[in-house]
Write an enzyme that holds these catalytic residues in place. Structure first.
Site, PDB file in Angstrom:
ATOM      1  N   CYS A 142      30.014  -1.325  30.188  1.00 40.95           N
ATOM      2  CA  CYS A 142      29.065  -1.715  30.045  1.00 40.95           C
ATOM      3  C   CYS A 142      27.936  -1.869  30.453  1.00 40.95           C
ATOM      4  CB  CYS A 142      29.632  -2.931  32.306  1.00 40.95           C
ATOM      5  SG  CYS A 142      31.422  -4.250  31.437  1.00 40.95           S
ATOM      6  N   GLU A 156      38.648  -8.447   5.399  1.00 36.89           N
ATOM      7  CA  GLU A 156      38.829  -9.108   6.599  1.00 36.89           C
ATOM      8  C   GLU A 156      39.860  -9.979   6.532  1.00 36.89           C
ATOM      9  OE1 GLU A 156      36.381 -10.171   8.659  1.00 36.89           O
ATOM     10  OE2 GLU A 156      35.027  -9.341   8.163  1.00 36.89           O
TER      11      GLU A 156
END
Length: 357
Positions: free
Chosen positions: A196, A35
Site C-alpha cells: 500500500c 491472454e
C-alpha cells in the site's frame, strides 16, 4: 481523464512492465494467445510457453494448420487444457475467415474461449480501441479502491465492477492504462501483503482508508479438498513403446494422452485383459510410490504400475483412442503432467535406456 487513470499512467511510465514478450509486436494474435495463457496462470510461468508457442506458431494460419496433438503438446504443463482446444478452434475459424481477428466486442466474444474481458484486452492492447477489462487483478484493484466488500462472484458485484472498469478506462493511452491496472494488481495490490505505501492510488483507496485491505475483496471460504485415488498403468512393449489412451475432451486432462487410468479396485489382471494381454505375456510388473497431483477442486493420489510385456497385443492398434508411443523420438503429442513424469521415469524403473526412433 479521471484521477485514477492519470495516477495509474504516471505510475506505469515509471514502474510498469514494458518488456513482456507479448508487448513486443502486439498483434491481435499475439495478445490473444498471451491472454488465454495468462488465465489462471502466473506471468513467469507463461513466458517460456508463450515464446515456444510463437516460435512454432508465429501466426494464426500456422496455428490453424497444426494438429491438435501438437498444440496440446506445447501446452502440456499449463493446465486447464480446454483453453488449448478452444485456441485451436478459434484459430481455424479466424483463418477460414481471411486470417484477421474481428474488431467488434460481440464478434470477438462469439469465438471459442473469448469472454468479455479477453475481448477487451485484445481490443485495447492490440487494436487501439477504448475497451475495458476485468481480470482477477483488475477486480481486486477496483474492489479495494471503491470499497466493494461483497463477494466478487455475485452478479450484482460483477456488474458494479464492470461499471467502474468502463468509467475509469481512458480514451487516450488505453493500451498503457490496461497494462498499468493489470500490473498494479500483479505487483503492488496483491492478494496477500499488498504494498500500500507504494500504491499510486493509496490517497483515495476506500479499503485502505477504512482499514479493510485484508478483507477486500471478500475471499471464498477455503474448504479442504477431497482426495481421490487412481492407478496409471505404464504398459511397455519390447521396443519401449508405451500404451496410451486419449482422454475424453471433458474432464481432467481433456483431450490429452495418458497411460490407461483405472480405479484401484480393478485388478491388474482385469486391466491387462482389456487389451488382450495374458498373464504369461507379462515379463515384469513393478509399482512405484504413490504421488499426488492437485487440481482446483481435489487432490488425485496416483499409484503407478509399470508392466513390461513380451509383445504388443494384436487388438491394440494405433487408431482411434489408443496408440503405442515411443517416449524418445516419437511425434509430439499432448501428455498430462503425470503421464510425462511416468514416461520419463522408465529408464529409472527398468534400468535401461529407451529405444531410439
Amino acid at each position: 481523464m479521471d484521477w485514477l487513470a492519470g495516477k495509474l499512467l504516471a505510475w506505469f511510465d515509471e514502474c510498469g512492465r514494458k518488456a513482456l514478450p507479448w508487448q513486443q509486436d502486439a498483434t491481435p494474435y499475439r495478445v490473444w494467445v498471451s491472454e488465454i495463457m495468462l488465465q489462471q496462470t502466473q506471468v513467469q510461468t507463461v513466458i517460456p510457453y508463450f515464446e515456444r508457442f510463437m516460435a512454432r506458431f508465429p501466426d494464426v494460419q500456422a496455428l490453424a494448420a497444426a494438429e491438435l496433438d501438437e498444440v496440446l503438446h506445447l501446452w502440456s504443463g499449463l493446465g486447464y487444457y480446454a483453453r488449448a482446444r478452444n485456441l485451436h478452434k478459434t484459430a481455424i475459424m479466424v483463418a477460414n475467415s481471411g486470417g484477421k481477428f474481428p474488431t467488434s466486442a460481440a464478434s470477438l466474444e462469439a469465438l471459442p474461449g473469448i469472454g468479455r474481458s479477453t475481448a477487451g484486452a485484445i481490443r485495447a492492447l492490440a487494436m487501439g480501441q477504448r475497451a475495458a477489462i476485468l481480470d482477477g487483478n483488475v477486480k481486486r484493484v477496483l474492489a479495494r479502491f471503491h470499497g466493494v466488500s461483497s463477494p466478487l462472484t455475485g452478479t450484482d458485484t460483477l456488474r458494479e465492477l464492470w461499471n467502474h472498469a468502463e468509467a475509469h478506462t481512458p480514451a487516450q493511452r488505453t493500451a498503457s492504462y490496461t497494462q498499468a491496472i493489470m500490473d498494479l494488481g500483479a505487483l503492488v495490490c496483491t492478494r496477500r501483503a499488498p504494498q500500500c505505501p507504494s500504491c499510486p492510488l493509496a490517497e483515495r483507496c476506500v479499503a485502505l482508508a477504512t482499514q479493510r485491505v485484508d478483507e477486500i475483496p471478500q475471499g471464498k471460504r477455503s474448504k479442504a479438498k477431497p482426495v481421490r485415488r487412481t492407478r496409471l498403468y505404464v504398459i511397455t512393449a519390447p521396443n519401449r513403446a508405451c500404451l496410451l489412451e486419449r482422454r475424453p475432451d471433458h474432464g481432467i486432462w481433456g483431450g490429452l494422452w495418458s497411460p490407461p487410468q483405472r480405479q484401484p479396485e480393478r485388478s491388474v489382471e482385469a486391466v491387462c485383459a482389456e487389451f488382450g494381454i495374458s498373464p504369461s505375456a507379462i515379463i515384469e510388473h513393478r509399482t512405484a510410490p504413490v504421488f499426488r497431483h492437485s487440481f482446483t477442486h481435489f487432490h488425485l493420489d496416483i499409484e503407478p504400475h509399470y508392466l513390461r510385456i513380451k509383445q504388443q497385443p494384436a487388438q491394440v492398434t494405433d487408431s482411434g483412442g489408443q496408440m503405442w508411443y515411443a517416449p524418445d523420438g516419437a511425434a509430439p503429442v499432448g501428455l498430462s503432467a503425470p503421464a510425462a513424469r511416468l514416461l520419463a521415469s522408465l529408464d529409472e524403473v527398468f534400468g535401461e535406456a529407451p529405444a531410439k526412433g
